[in-house]
Design a protein around this motif. Structure first.
Motif, PDB file in Angstrom:
ATOM      1  N   TRP A 162       2.865   5.289  -5.135  1.00 27.19           N
ATOM      2  CA  TRP A 162       2.326   4.507  -5.051  1.00 27.19           C
ATOM      3  C   TRP A 162       1.791   2.710  -5.043  1.00 27.19           C
ATOM      4  O   TRP A 162       1.719   2.453  -5.745  1.00 27.19           O
ATOM      5  CB  TRP A 162       0.516   5.072  -5.010  1.00 27.19           C
ATOM      6  N   ARG A 198      -2.762  -0.891  -1.075  1.00 23.44           N
ATOM      7  CA  ARG A 198      -2.645  -1.205   0.496  1.00 23.44           C
ATOM      8  C   ARG A 198      -2.854   0.316   0.355  1.00 23.44           C
ATOM      9  O   ARG A 198      -2.781   0.916   1.025  1.00 23.44           O
ATOM     10  CB  ARG A 198      -1.218  -1.062   1.192  1.00 23.44           C
ATOM     11  N   VAL A 255      -1.065   3.317  -0.392  1.00 21.83           N
ATOM     12  CA  VAL A 255       0.460   3.728   0.595  1.00 21.83           C
ATOM     13  C   VAL A 255       0.914   4.352  -0.091  1.00 21.83           C
ATOM     14  O   VAL A 255       1.311   3.754  -1.125  1.00 21.83           O
ATOM     15  CB  VAL A 255       0.494   2.984   2.304  1.00 21.83           C
ATOM     16  N   ASN A 298       8.471   7.529   2.360  1.00 19.07           N
ATOM     17  CA  ASN A 298       7.236   8.465   3.736  1.00 19.07           C
ATOM     18  C   ASN A 298       7.593   8.255   4.986  1.00 19.07           C
ATOM     19  O   ASN A 298       7.138   8.872   6.166  1.00 19.07           O
ATOM     20  CB  ASN A 298       5.745   7.286   3.110  1.00 19.07           C
TER      21      ASN A 298
END
Length: 705
Positions: free
Chosen positions: A187, A191, A193, A369
């Motif tokens: 992670w 940010r 994300v 992702n």
């Protein structure tokens, strides 16, 4: 001025620097019967540099405030590199950003990092860490770092619809977490994300067993494990996957790179990533039939060969185990209640017992992702001939031991908490166990030693007994911590151990805990110096006897407390071997530090709950789990143990050590953080951060200063 000042014809006065009094900063030179007075700022740089080696950082901060010349001298790279070396020798890391190397820091950033690390070290020994209200950043060379106001904590997302099983910061920029379903997620903190994830999508869940950061490689190595068949005996079969999380430059995403997989037979106690650049891995396996330790080694995980030997070292239930690579030797380090042991296996000897290894049956694919995770095919049915087998009984080439040094407490300095029988007959006064600061057993020398006395003048003393013997005290969990941060050449390699000791009262069903902490090194018994070696009069050379006394010296958070435990649920309900159902204490450690969540005391009952009413909720390991305890107040606690003084400023270190005690502090937490929902906890002392994940699907990064 130290007696070992290397310039006998020079006298420095006064001994304490004060700003704005430059006229008193003089150095007297006695040459040929003449006395010459000269100011410090006119001395050659090399001479000033050698004098500065005897000053603390506070002294140098005062010195640089006197005049421009001395300020220019202090704010130089060689001097701050020496200060950084001193901090690292005391096992205090520098607050570096993501995978930043010390050699790449500009002089300005090196100064800023050293000053901040020293402020952490100094402040946390005298007060509780406070919420960090100002920003801190090390920017690229040529840019200006600015301090400003910010929120002192960050709340980021956790993987959705997942429970976190393990969580760790990877520098200040990333976190790495493993979920109870077997996923591993990287992670981005800034940010918020997901950057990449490893998702095997298999029927049998994987668990993260070991993780190691390699700063020079900008990579993280970790092992995932799962049980394939068998129970807690020699027929147990496990599969391990070794994975590298590679971080490229700042513009690229990290990538999960499976390296190899291997199988083990027997009950694996732990896996150790001894030296990832050399591709060296080991594991301890409990050999049930002989109750001994089996040593499994991949001398090069890129080769299809392994070593599996029975060491013959007995496996004692109260022992704690670790594995260390030292000068091409694998060292089995074990700690029992009263002593530590080290067993040495040279790699050259182990190579003689290598055997062919079945090539990897399965290498799980990875995803990031931007792609849907892909599952892999299940391995074919295992054949016993493909599994590793013990080749021989191989005793250690060398074994050494050393007894722990226990504190010599006085009745006035330590509450009466040492047990007899069950360990709970002598109760501390109500409320004492959870006062604002716990007591800590002081140094064994602190009762009698005074500044100015040398070790030779101290009267001989009978070794103090173990204040928390086994039984009734047993190790609930043990944490071995190595120096994981970027370091400099010449910094001593040390390790530390933090053990959570527990004792359970079968009548009241109350479990009490204490923390024990000590430093150690390899080997634990040092070779005696020869007569040709330098004497200990030099400030950087001291006797092995003094160093040995400092190593393996126990410090305790001695006022018993109750740690909050979480009950891990088994991920595979169809598996007979539910390895995740043991209560896990919410305790995290870093080098010389510990943080945990504990129950706060309340009048009436045991920490707010009458133990007599919750007998049915008592589990077999001695920990009470009851829904009503969800409402019992909890708090976040922190302790800094006294730093280790080796290689630098040893005599001053002994004087400080005689005065210091480890005091437990209560940390402030955000209003939106509910300690009832905490699943995991971790600490990063270099950044002054405590990281907690909560059941609602969030991760809190609390920053202190």
């Amino acid at each position: 001025m130290p007696s070992s000042f290397p310039y006998p014809h020079l006298q420095l006065r006064p001994s304490t620097f004060q700003p704005s009094t430059l006229s008193t900063f003089t150095l007297t030179s006695i040459l040929s019967g003449n006395i010459v007075i000269m100011s410090l700022h006119v001395l050659p740089y090399d001479l000033l540099f050698n004098i500065a080696q005897y000053l603390s950082i506070d002294d140098m901060h005062s010195l640089q405030a006197t005049c421009r010349s001395l300020r220019s001298f202090i704010l130089t790279r060689p001097l701050y590199r020496a200060l950084a070396h001193g901090l690292l020798a005391r096992s205090r890391p520098l607050p570096l950003p993501a995978f930043q190397r010390l050699a790449d820091l500009s002089t300005q950033n090196l100064i800023k990092a050293v000053d901040r690390a020293y402020r952490f070290e100094k402040a946390w020994r005298v007060r509780a860490p406070r919420p960090a209200r100002s920003t801190f950043s090390l920017l690229a060379s040529g840019s200006t770092a600015s301090d400003g106001q910010r929120q002192w904590y960050t709340k980021i997302s956790a993987p959705p619809n997942e429970e976190i099983d393990w969580l760790s910061p990877i520098t200040s920029s990333y976190t790495l977490c493993a979920t109870k379903s077997g996923r591993v997620v990287c992670w981005d903190v800034a940010r918020d994300v997901c950057l990449a994830e490893w998702d095997p999508r298999t029927e049998k869940k994987w668990e993260l067993w070991k993780c190691r950061v390699e700063f020079d490689e900008r990579a993280v190595y970790f092992t995932m494990a799962r049980v394939l068949e068998g129970s807690y005996d020699d027929n147990r079969v496990m599969e391990f996957v070794l994975i590298k999380l590679a971080y490229g430059n700042r513009m690229s995403k990290p990538i999960f790179c499976p390296l190899t997989s291997f199988h083990t037979t027997g009950v694996v106690m732990n896996v150790f990533l001894l030296d990832p650049p050399r591709r060296l891995l080991s594991a301890f396996v409990w050999v049930a039939t002989s109750n001994t330790i089996g040593l499994y080694v991949l001398l090069d995980w890129e080769k299809d060969e392994y070593v599996f030997v029975d060491t013959g070292v007995g496996c004692i239930i109260s022992s704690n185990w670790s594995c260390i690579l030292h000068e091409d030797q694998i060292v089995i380090h074990s700690e029992e209640a009263d002593a530590a042991y080290q067993h040495f296996y040279p790699l050259s000897i182990l190579r003689n017992f290598s055997k062919p290894r079945q090539p990897s049956l399965i290498v799980p694919r990875t995803s990031d992702n931007d792609r849907e995770p892909t599952s892999h095919d299940q391995p074919h049915k295992l054949c016993r001939d493909d599994l590793p087998m013990i080749s021989t009984r191989l005793p250690p080439m060398r074994s050494i031991s050393k007894k722990f040094v226990f504190p010599r407490a006085t009745s006035s300095s330590v509450p009466d908490v040492v047990p007899s029988g069950t360990g709970l007959e002598a109760e501390a006064p109500e409320g004492a166990a959870h006062a604002d600061t716990h007591e800590s057993l002081p140094d064994v020398e602190s009762q009698h030693w005074e500044p100015g006395e040398g070790p030779s003048t101290m009267p001989p003393q009978t070794p103090a007994p173990n204040p928390y013997p086994f039984p009734p005290w047993y190790p609930e969990s043990a944490h071995f911590v190595r120096q994981w941060w970027p370091t400099l050449a010449g910094v001593p390699r040390l390790s530390c151990t933090v053990v959570l000791l527990a004792t359970h009262d079968p009548d009241t069903h109350r479990t009490r805990f204490v923390l024990a902490h000590h430093y150690f090194r390899v080997p634990i018994v040092q070779d005696q110096p020869t007569s040709s070696e330098p004497s200990s009069s030099s400030p950087n050379v001291h006797s092995n006897e003094d160093e040995d006394d400092e190593m393996l010296h126990l410090w305790y958070v001695s006022t018993p407390f109750e740690v909050v435990c979480v009950l891990d649920s088994a991920g595979d309900t169809n598996d007979e071997d539910q390895t995740g159902d043991r209560p896990r204490p919410l305790v995290a450690v870093d080098f010389g530090h510990a943080v945990w969540v504990e129950y706060a005391a309340e009048p009436g009952g045991v920490y707010g709950v009458d133990a007599g009413d919750v007998l049915n909720a008592h589990d077999g390991d001695g920990t009470i789990f009851d829904p009503r305890r969800h409402r019992v107040p909890k708090r976040l606690r922190f302790v800094t143990f006294p730093p280790v003084f080796t290689a630098v400023d040893h005599e001053r270190g002994k004087a400080r050590r005689a005065r210091e005690e480890a005091v437990v502090r209560t940390l402030e937490i955000p209003d939106e953080l509910d300690l009832d929902g905490v699943e995991t906890i971790n600490i990063d002392q270099s950044q002054g951060a405590v990281i907690l994940s909560v059941k609602e699907g969030s991760i809190f990064i609390l920053r202190y200063e």
